[in-house]
Structures are given as C-alpha cells and as structure tokens.
Design an enzyme around this catalytic site. Structure first.
Site, mmCIF file in Angstrom:
data_model
loop_
_atom_site.group_PDB
_atom_site.id
_atom_site.type_symbol
_atom_site.label_atom_id
_atom_site.label_comp_id
_atom_site.label_asym_id
_atom_site.label_seq_id
_atom_site.Cartn_x
_atom_site.Cartn_y
_atom_site.Cartn_z
ATOM 1 N N ARG A 221 -0.622 -13.727 8.972
ATOM 2 C CA ARG A 221 -1.441 -12.702 9.650
ATOM 3 C C ARG A 221 -0.859 -12.413 11.028
ATOM 4 N NH1 ARG A 221 -2.358 -10.610 5.851
ATOM 5 N NH2 ARG A 221 -1.084 -12.231 4.918
ATOM 6 N N ASP B 256 -3.987 -3.183 -7.751
ATOM 7 C CA ASP B 256 -3.665 -3.843 -6.489
ATOM 8 C C ASP B 256 -4.217 -5.269 -6.484
ATOM 9 O OD1 ASP B 256 -2.744 -4.161 -3.920
ATOM 10 O OD2 ASP B 256 -4.401 -3.096 -2.975
ATOM 11 N N THR C 129 0.840 -1.201 0.000
ATOM 12 C CA THR C 129 0.000 0.000 0.000
ATOM 13 C C THR C 129 0.873 1.248 0.000
ATOM 14 O OG1 THR C 129 -1.743 -1.170 1.204
ATOM 15 C CG2 THR C 129 -1.833 1.233 1.219
#
Length: 766
Positions: A731, A351, A166
């Site tokens: 994660r 993306d 990002t």
C-alpha cells in the site's frame, strides 16, 4: 538533552526503565518536566526517526547542557553537578540495573537489491485503437497490451500489486467494443464493489469513441447486483426487494428466536459469530444437511442455520447470500434458461478473481460453458478473504476448468518504490502455494523500509503519531499517511493518541469502538457496580456473566426493597435451583464489592480469574472465532487499564472514547485530507505515500489462529497471513514503517517470522 527534573528529582533517559518512557512522555505533556539547568518547561520527544530526548517547550531549538547523574550505593544520595557544585538529590527513578532494557533506534531493513531500470520495448505494432488510446495518455506496457488484445478464449491475467489492472480491464473493454465491434450487451464485467464498477464506467467514458449509450449497455456490477437482476427479471414476485433482509439486526432477530429452542441466552451465545458462520457455509454451497459440526458452537450454529432457512422460506424472505444461491439453483433447474444466457453472454471479465468464492465460481462456470471466453484478473498473492469463503485455488487451478488458458503476468509495479517492491517480493516468495512472479518497480527512492521498536502498544501509538506530526510540520499532508493493523481492536491506542491530537483522521464507518465491544462493556460493568451498587443497567449487563438470566433482575430489585439493601447485596440473597450457584453468587458479591479498592488493572485481573469471566467467554463461543477471541479483548483492556490509577478515571475515559468514536465517524465524512486508520483488509486496493504497519509480531501478524493451525499441520492460514503482510507493504508508495513492539498484551513479543527474509542481507555471488 537526556536529563530533566521530574517530581523534584533528576531523571536521565539512559537510566529510566523502558516501561517508564510513556509515563515520562505524558508527564511532559502535562507540564510536569523541567530543564535541570534553566528550570524552563520541557517535553519528551518519543518518535521514530530520532532517539528520545527532552526539548524546551518555549524554544525547541534551545540546548542546555545535560546534568551529570552520579550513582551511589543504595544508602547514599545521588548528586547532580551544577556550576561546579555537587547538589544532593533524593533517590530518583534512575536505576543502575545492568539488565536495563535500552531504547533500540529504528533501522532500515537489511535486504536490498540494486535498482536496474527495465528497458521497455513493444514487441508488436499497436492496433489502431490502442494507438489512439496512447495518444490520449492511456499508455500500456507490453504485458498490458497482451492482456488487452487476447480477447478470444480463456485468459488468466496475474495482476500484481500496483500493476494497473483497472487500466487493463477498461482498455480491454474499450478495445473489444471499438476494434472488435463486440456487442456491449454480450459483455459481463464483474467487480467486487459497486464503487469499482462505477469507476470503470467513468474511466471508459473518457476513452475515445466510447459513447455513453454503449457503455450503459454493458452488464457491469458486483456478482450480487448482476445476478439479482436476473432473478428479478424471471421471478419478481419471489425476489421483491421488500422481502430482502437488508440489516444484520433482522437476521440476528431470526436466529435469536430460533435459539430459544436450545435455550441459548442472547448474552451468553455469540449470535454474531453464528451469523458469520452461516454466511460462510452458504457461500460455499453447503446446506444444513451437508455440514458435520466440529464443535459445540458449530452444532448450535447448524441448528440455527436450519431454522433460519425454514423461517425465511415460510415468510418468503431472502438475504444477500440467497441472491447468488437462488440464481445458481435457477440455472441448474432450468437448462433452457441457462442456455439462453450462455448464448447472450459472449465475454466475461472478472476483477479480483483471487477473492471469488464457490457459488460465484460455479455461476461463471455455468454461464461461460459454451464460449469459454473468460478473462480472470487477479493476484493470488493478495488473496486475503478466506474468512468469507474466498478461495485462491480457483485462480491457482484455473486451467483445470478452462483448458487452453493463456497466461499474462503484469509484472510492473507503478505504485511503490523499488525498495518497497523488492522487499515485498522477497517476503512473499516464501509462500509455497502461489504463481511464480516478481514485481519490478519504476523508480528507486533511496529509502529502505524502516523497522522501529516501541516498548508496547501504548508507546507504539505515541511514536507513530509523533512521527506523523513531525512530517506534517515539514510540509506533508495528513492524507499522505495510513496506519494499518491486523484487526480493529489493535487500533485502540492509536485512536486514543490521535483523538487527543489536533490531527484530522478517519476510521472505518462500521468499526466498533473498543470500549463498545461486548466483552469490554461486560468487564467494565463489574467496575461500575463496584462503585455504585445500585446501578441497574450495569448490574443487568453482568448477570449473564454470572450465568443468570436477565429476568432475575426483577427478583433482585424485589429483594433490595424487602431487605433494604443495595442491588448488589440483594444478589447474594437470590435463590436458584442449585446450592452451589447460590454459594458462588455470595462469593461474587464480596469480590465485586472489593474491586473498588484495587487499581483498574488489578480489578480486571480479579474479574478474569476469580469471578469466572473466562468461563463465560468460553461458553459464549467467542473462543471459537478465529480472528477475535473474547479473552484477547480482556488482555487488551488490561493493557489500556495500566495507564490509570483509579477505576473512576478508566470508566470516564472509556465513556469519552466511545463518544469520540461516534464524533470522528461523523466528522471524517467531511475530511478531504485526513490520516487513514484501517485494517489491512479494508486498505486493499488503496495507496498512500507513507504506511505504518503496527504489531509486526507473532500472534498479531501472523495471527494466533494461523500459528495454531500451522502447529496442527495446516499451513494455509499462515500463507494467507503472509499475503496479508504483503498487501500491507504494497500500500506504501515511498515510505514504509514496520513496528515491532517488545511487549504485546502484557507479554514479551517475538518479531514476526515474516520479517526474517527481509532482515537478512542479500547473498551475492563473488
């Protein structure tokens, strides 16, 4: 403490069968356990990082000496020694079975790699704008700088987990606007969620020299939002939002109307799966005439697809999938319009490129046909959405359609510890169809991922919730934790354990409650009718399962009045066109009536095998669903039912849990700090301090359908399951706990094959 008094008998954790641990834990919770020395109330600790033991409720630190259990032959009593005296005891649930399955303590994975910090050096002097960004705290590593500065031509950015993609996308956009003076309206920035698009805009607005006016001129959004805007601009009358089928029930209604032509019952045929399949075909640009059905279910689905499209065309309606297909067809049919947009858009930034499907890919190919300035950012190791048409081959074979592509690999992981990253690297390396890369972490925590070994799903849930409670009591926050699972149905026991605790937690808003699932509700309808033979709603729910149309309910009510009998009894008097069916109904009535005398688990077994529930599931089409088979739901219900001795208790529990599911969804919107329950798919892109991955056994992760495909010679689904495991592992920032239950759905389980490479010590060259 390893001993306690339960039901006036001495029990020892070293002698109790493993399948009894959960029952003893619940007994302690209900105040039914006592210390054999001081007679105070005790509870059982059943967690992850400490072995099971008993502790005093009033003073957990208090330690009484364990009593000695002396085992004798079967015809003599056992004794405990207390203050030098031998006190005879009744036969207890302790056993002397030499094959007794013992508790297996949690252990770290065996694979480990020494941590060596990487030296970061900039191989080039930064241009002015990137220096300005660095001064403002937006620091880029060498690979990120390369990805930002390669603005001309095609660029493939392999952005591994936690690599800051990002930041790269926003920094690249800002760099093009400020340093390259690119026209904002010539840049298309495509994201997979509107939330991601908004986040990128907000981040851009915090960068130096980025005026809100410029940012607003960028063409940003999801594929659907961007291409729908184009359709509206050129053909507003045909694409008015008033004609959009926004809700599933609207599309479902069209299918069910079409299904009447094939005499497909609304309860017998899996319309939800047909709708999902139609979406998959559409995203793959397959029209009804292009499809060759591979099963009876697909043959019905193709028919419904054709009728669905005809209905929409006649009523001038469209769905979300049509937005992309419609724009694609608009460009194909109007070369001059396509050329206009090819001239307008000079740069494309996309993306999550690994999640792109055929129609999305074809649209980007068309629009970038002149300039070829496509920056595709993604990670083939995180391609996990094939069930909705996504295809990682577009990323893997990117250079075929975009020659002279430059490749940049973002190999630094800024999220997870070295121990987690190196294990994830080792695990995913076994996939054959992938781009070679190896992530490097920024720090080592000294904490290896942990494997733990619950007996089954029930104990798994207890161990996880206990562990979280322990950590929160020591200062951790609920929001630090996520519990991840392969499919929503796997969350049933975890949800129940958390619902009974005082811990705040949140679940997916669209996740269906376990006891609200169609197959579960249908099975419970048999139990309800068994207890109340005049329950019209329950009887109505089970008619399709007996292969009767629901219109028969009127006849049943009439027979009940005429013969002065219960609705269930009236069912045996119904006349059908087939003598064999009438005979089966009479038998079914007897069987249903007898269910109330059985335990809940035995009753469900009877429904499954004797009443023919499995035949209904197969006919309905649930078994063709790759992810969640109807028969699997029944197996999960049997596991849940084992915790209850009476049918009434199970039904009451089911009703309570359905209500709790609705309440938690409403409450979780207001939780700023809560434990996350999520499928792995939903957790993609998110991060947590600690992650618990449940059900790491073959059949769960990897899923059964992937194993079946692998045995049939297709290893693509198995590779996707390994990618799913990789996503789950990455994660976690600091702590990762992987559960390997000994039993799953009542059968012996085998640890996931994906664990093999991280459960072996690394070979070193001496």
């Amino acid at each position: 403490m390893k001993t306690a008094i339960y039901q006036q008998q001495l029990i020892s954790l070293s002698h109790i069968p493993r399948d009894q641990y959960q029952n003893i834990f619940l007994a302690g919770k209900n105040g039914q356990l006592e210390c054999p020395t001081c007679q105070e109330k005790v509870k059982m600790f059943l967690g992850i990082e400490m072995e099971p033991h008993f502790f005093h409720v009033s003073s957990p630190e208090k330690l009484c000496p364990d009593q000695v259990v002396i085992e004798n032959s079967d015809d003599t009593p056992s004794y405990i020694e207390r203050n030098g005296f031998k006190i005879p005891q009744g036969r207890t649930i302790t056993v002397t079975n030499t094959n007794l399955e013992l508790f297996q303590p949690a252990k770290p994975i065996a694979y480990s790699v020494p941590y060596t910090p990487t030296k970061k050096s900039m191989g080039q002097e930064l241009p002015p704008y990137l220096q300005l960004l660095a001064e403002k705290g937006v620091v880029l590593d060498e690979s990120q700088v390369s990805a930002v500065m390669e603005t001309e031509g095609s660029l493939l950015v392999l952005a591994g987990a936690g690599s800051g993609k990002t930041r790269v996308l926003t920094a690249r956009t800002a760099y093009m606007l400020d340093e390259k003076q690119a026209e904002p309206s010539s840049i298309m920035l495509v994201t997979f969620t509107s939330k991601a698009a908004a986040e990128m805009k907000n981040r851009l607005s915090s960068y130096p020299n980025m005026q809100r006016g410029k940012i607003n001129q960028l063409v940003t959004g999801t594929f659907h939002s961007i291409f729908y805007r184009i359709l509206m601009f050129h053909d507003a009358s045909n694409w008015s939002s008033n004609n959009l089928l926004k809700k599933d029930w609207q599309r479902d209604k069209i299918l069910k109307e079409a299904g009447k032509e094939l005499q497909l019952s609304e309860k017998e045929f899996a319309y939800d799966l047909a709708l999902q399949q139609i979406g998959l075909w559409k995203n793959s640009l397959l029209m009804p005439n292009d499809i060759k059905p591979a099963s009876d279910f697909e043959e019905s689905a193709v028919f419904l697809y054709k009728k669905y499209e005809e209905h929409k065309q006649k009523q001038r309606l469209f769905d979300f999938d049509d937005m992309l297909i419609g724009c694609y067809q608009l460009f194909i049919s109007s070369p001059s319009l396509l050329e206009h947009y090819q001239d307008r858009f000079q740069y494309f930034l996309i993306d999550e490129f690994q999640d792109i499907n055929k129609v999305q890919y074809e649209l980007i190919k068309l629009l970038s046909g002149k300039n070829k300035n496509v920056c595709a950012v993604g990670d083939d190791d995180q391609a996990i959405y094939s069930f909705r048409g996504s295809d990682p081959s577009y990323l893997l074979d990117f250079e075929k359609d975009f020659p002279d592509t430059k490749l940049v690999i973002l190999g630094q992981n800024y999220r997870s510890s070295h121990e987690i990253v190196s294990a994830a690297n080792q695990m995913i390396a076994l996939n054959k169809k992938r781009r070679l890369k190896r992530m490097e972490a920024q720090y080592a925590s000294g904490i290896q991922p942990q494997l733990f070994f619950p007996f089954d799903e029930e104990e798994e849930a207890t161990m996880i919730v206990t562990d979280i409670q322990e950590k929160i009591s020591k200062g951790a926050k609920p929001g630090d934790f996520a519990i991840l699972y392969r499919t929503n149905v796997s969350s049933r026991a975890i949800f129940e354990r958390l619902a009974a605790s005082n811990l705040p937690f949140k679940i997916d808003q669209d996740a269906e409650a376990f006891y609200d699932r169609f197959i579960i509700r249908s099975a419970l309808a048999f139990l309800k009718v068994s207890l109340n033979e005049d329950d019209p709603n329950a009887l109505n729910d089970l008619l399709p399962l007996l292969f009767l149309r629901q219109t028969v309910l009127k006849d049943i009510k009439a027979e009940s009045i005429l013969k002065d009998c219960s609705l269930l009894e009236a069912l045996s008097h119904i006349k059908t066109a087939h003598a064999f069916q009438e005979k089966k109904l009479k038998k079914a009535v007897v069987l249903i009536r007898g269910l109330k005398h059985l335990s809940p688990a035995a009753a469900i077994e009877q429904i499954e095998k004797e009443i023919g529930f499995l035949d209904f599931i197969k006919k309905r089409g649930n078994e063709s669903n790759k992810l969640e088979k109807g028969s699997d739901d029944l197996k999960d219900l049997k596991v849940a039912a084992k915790s209850f001795t009476a049918i009434e208790a199970l039904l009451e529990h089911a009703q309570h849990m359905s209500a709790m599911n609705k309440e938690i969804k409403n409450m979780s919107r207001h939780f700023a700090d809560a434990i996350t329950l999520s499928t792995i798919h939903r957790a993609k892109g998110l991060e947590y301090q600690a992650v618990y991955l449940v059900g790491a056994v073959d059949g769960s992760l990897p899923h059964d359908f992937a194993l079946e495909s692998y045995r049939a010679g297709d290893d693509a689904p198995l590779e996707e399951e390994r990618r799913l495991f990789y996503v789950a592992m990455t994660r976690a920032k600091e702590k990762l706990f992987i559960s390997i239950p000994n039993y799953r759905r009542g059968k012996k389980a085998h640890r996931s094959r994906f664990l093999a490479p991280i459960n072996k010590k690394r070979k070193t060259n001496l």
